[in-house]
Design a protein around this motif. Structure first.
Motif, short mmCIF file in Angstrom:
data_model
loop_
_atom_site.label_atom_id
_atom_site.label_comp_id
_atom_site.label_asym_id
_atom_site.label_seq_id
_atom_site.Cartn_x
_atom_site.Cartn_y
_atom_site.Cartn_z
N ILE A 1 25.61 -1.06 -8.30
CA ILE A 1 25.65 0.18 -9.09
C ILE A 1 25.41 1.39 -8.18
N ALA A 2 24.43 1.27 -7.28
CA ALA A 2 24.13 2.37 -6.35
C ALA A 2 25.34 2.68 -5.47
N ALA A 3 26.05 1.63 -5.06
CA ALA A 3 27.22 1.81 -4.20
C ALA A 3 28.39 2.43 -4.96
N MET A 4 28.64 1.91 -6.16
CA MET A 4 29.81 2.36 -6.92
C MET A 4 29.62 3.74 -7.53
N ALA A 5 28.37 4.15 -7.73
CA ALA A 5 28.12 5.46 -8.36
C ALA A 5 28.66 6.60 -7.50
N THR A 6 28.74 6.40 -6.20
CA THR A 6 29.17 7.49 -5.30
C THR A 6 30.59 7.30 -4.76
N ASN A 7 31.19 6.15 -5.02
CA ASN A 7 32.53 5.88 -4.48
C ASN A 7 33.58 5.96 -5.59
N LYS A 8 34.67 6.61 -5.30
CA LYS A 8 35.71 6.83 -6.30
C LYS A 8 36.42 5.52 -6.66
N GLY A 9 36.96 5.50 -7.87
CA GLY A 9 37.75 4.35 -8.28
C GLY A 9 36.96 3.33 -9.07
N GLU A 10 37.52 2.12 -9.15
CA GLU A 10 36.94 1.04 -9.94
C GLU A 10 36.32 -0.02 -9.03
N LEU A 11 35.46 -0.83 -9.60
CA LEU A 11 34.82 -1.90 -8.86
C LEU A 11 35.84 -2.82 -8.20
N MET A 12 36.92 -3.13 -8.92
CA MET A 12 37.93 -4.06 -8.41
C MET A 12 38.61 -3.53 -7.15
N ASP A 13 38.54 -2.23 -6.93
CA ASP A 13 39.12 -1.67 -5.70
C ASP A 13 38.40 -2.19 -4.46
N TYR A 14 37.13 -2.56 -4.61
CA TYR A 14 36.29 -2.88 -3.46
C TYR A 14 35.84 -4.32 -3.36
N LEU A 15 36.05 -5.13 -4.39
CA LEU A 15 35.59 -6.51 -4.37
C LEU A 15 36.39 -7.38 -3.41
N GLU A 16 35.70 -8.35 -2.79
CA GLU A 16 36.36 -9.33 -1.93
C GLU A 16 37.10 -10.36 -2.78
N VAL A 17 38.04 -11.04 -2.19
CA VAL A 17 38.77 -12.20 -2.75
C VAL A 17 39.64 -11.84 -3.95
N ILE A 18 39.01 -11.40 -5.06
CA ILE A 18 39.79 -11.14 -6.28
C ILE A 18 40.18 -9.68 -6.41
N GLY A 19 39.57 -8.81 -5.60
CA GLY A 19 39.87 -7.38 -5.67
C GLY A 19 40.72 -6.92 -4.50
N ARG A 20 40.73 -5.61 -4.30
CA ARG A 20 41.56 -5.04 -3.23
C ARG A 20 40.82 -4.99 -1.90
N GLY A 21 39.52 -5.22 -1.92
CA GLY A 21 38.76 -5.31 -0.67
C GLY A 21 38.71 -4.04 0.15
N LYS A 22 38.86 -2.89 -0.50
CA LYS A 22 38.80 -1.62 0.23
C LYS A 22 37.38 -1.37 0.73
N PRO A 23 37.23 -0.72 1.87
CA PRO A 23 35.88 -0.41 2.36
C PRO A 23 35.26 0.74 1.59
N LEU A 24 33.94 0.70 1.38
CA LEU A 24 33.25 1.84 0.79
C LEU A 24 33.29 3.00 1.78
N LEU A 25 33.58 4.19 1.27
CA LEU A 25 33.69 5.36 2.13
C LEU A 25 32.48 6.28 2.03
N GLU A 26 31.78 6.21 0.91
CA GLU A 26 30.63 7.09 0.69
C GLU A 26 29.33 6.30 0.69
N LYS A 27 28.28 6.90 1.20
CA LYS A 27 26.97 6.27 1.21
C LYS A 27 26.48 6.12 -0.24
#
Length: 380
Positions: free
Chosen positions: A100-126
């Motif tokens: 939650i702390a990570a996703m609150a500051t990063n744009k888009g949806e959780l699935m954009d950043y998840l491994e394996v089943i998602g898009r695996g994008k790197p987090l850009l914001e602290k």
């Protein structure tokens, strides 16, 4: 001898160290998302001790974190404009809060950043400032850079992972673990044992990780059964809390092995506690790894040292670690996988999913389908 190491920005360890939390929050912000488990009593007590003017929003995690739950928490944190996330609870609570702390500051949806089943994008914001306060001794999530999240749709557990996700403060107060039931003490304790064991023999291990694992394994070998039998044994609880912390530090820096390779898909397919999965699989994985190394003329020195630490004897051989772990799991009364409905019919799918897991890449030897199936059969 080439290695790197990272962990939480600050680690605070000690009995009653939870009393330091109000001062820590004061330094980080004034709008707090306080993430807790089913029982909100500890979180409410903590909130009552915060400075006047600190705005607190509660968010409960009543089971393992799912993609839907993390999304709901992320939306709440954004809506309330929180600047600090505090997690007080077990591994599921900390994992959920970390995501939650990570996703609150990063744009888009959780699935954009998840491994394996998602898009695996790197987090850009602290992420938002994050304080992790474990109330169990098992996952080590307070010092890891990933959050394990269950996808109800894909029936699998995957990670949200980033170097940004190490907590700002990991506060480990052994007193908070006194209330753990014997069953939870056993399950989470074997999770800790597995973290230390798998990172110690990992093909990515290094002298720094070995140092952490040796210390943790010594403490867990003498204290897990004591903590199980007497939850108020001060020394045993301290040992287990420190072992959990060391295991988390280790697994955040090297990959685990076949036990955790299976644990992700198995936990996604069945309602099996993670520690129970580890307890069921670990002795069979040790046995198979030793067998493959022996047949190929590989190096058994790590398994020999492991056996000496666990058995507390310099005469112990590599195979003695198998017996020691089997006896421990039996003494802790942890049920086998068959109790949860797992059958041989599920083996092919579990093997296929385990082979592509991140953890499997750390196993000391490459295991084929037949060997992986044997592990499952032995663990039923």
């Amino acid at each position: 001898m080439n290695f790197s190491f990272a962990t939480a920005s600050k680690i605070i360890f000690g009995n009653h160290s939870v009393d330091q939390v109000p001062a820590l929050i004061r330094e980080l912000g004034n709008k707090v998302l306080l993430v807790c488990g089913r029982n909100a009593q500890r979180a409410e007590e903590l909130a009552g001790k915060l400075d006047p003017g600190i705005e607190v929003t509660f968010f409960q995690v009543e089971s393992e974190p799912t993609t839907r739950l993390v999304t709901a928490g992320m939306e709440l944190a954004r809506e309330k404009e929180c600047d600090v996330v505090v997690a007080i609870g077990g591994g599921s609570v900390i994992d959920a809060a970390k995501a939650i702390a990570a996703m609150a500051t990063n744009k888009g949806e959780l699935m954009d950043y998840l491994e394996v089943i998602g898009r695996g994008k790197p987090l850009l914001e602290k992420p938002l400032s994050f304080i992790a306060i474990p109330t169990t001794a098992g996952t080590g999530a307070e010092v890891t850079k990933n959050s394990v999240i269950k996808s109800p749709d894909q029936h699998v557990k995957v990670s949200l992972r980033s170097d940004f996700m190490y907590p700002d403060v990991a506060l480990v107060d052994p007193v908070l673990t006194y209330s753990m039931s014997p069953e939870l003490t056993a399950s989470t304790g074997v999770d800790t044992l597995t973290h230390l064991l798998e990172t110690f023999v990992s093909n990515q291990a290094n002298p720094f990780i070995d140092m952490l694992c040796r210390e943790g394994l010594h403490r867990i070998s003498r204290s897990l059964l004591k903590a199980y039998k007497n939850g108020e044994d001060k020394v045993a609880r301290e040992d287990m809390a420190l072992a959990s912390l060391l295991g988390g530090m280790a697994l955040a820096n090297v990959k685990l092995g076949a036990v955790h390779g299976f644990a992700g898909p198995m936990g996604g397919m069945y309602p099996i506690p993670h520690g129970t999965v580890c307890a069921s699989l670990v002795s069979a994985v040790i046995e198979m790894n030793i067998e493959v190394l022996s047949e190929s003329g590989g190096d058994l020195s790590k398994f020999e040292e492991l056996a000496k630490i666990l058995a507390g004897s310099q005469k112990a051989k590599a195979e003695d670690s198998i017996v020691w772990v089997e006896n421990l799991v039996s003494a802790l009364n942890i049920p086998p996988l068959s109790v949860f409905g797992l059958t041989e019919h599920d083996f092919p799918m579990l093997v296929e999913k385990a082979k592509v897991s991140s953890s499997m890449k750390g196993n000391p030897v490459m295991l084929d389908d037949e060997q992986l199936s044997w592990i499952l059969e032995k663990s039923l």
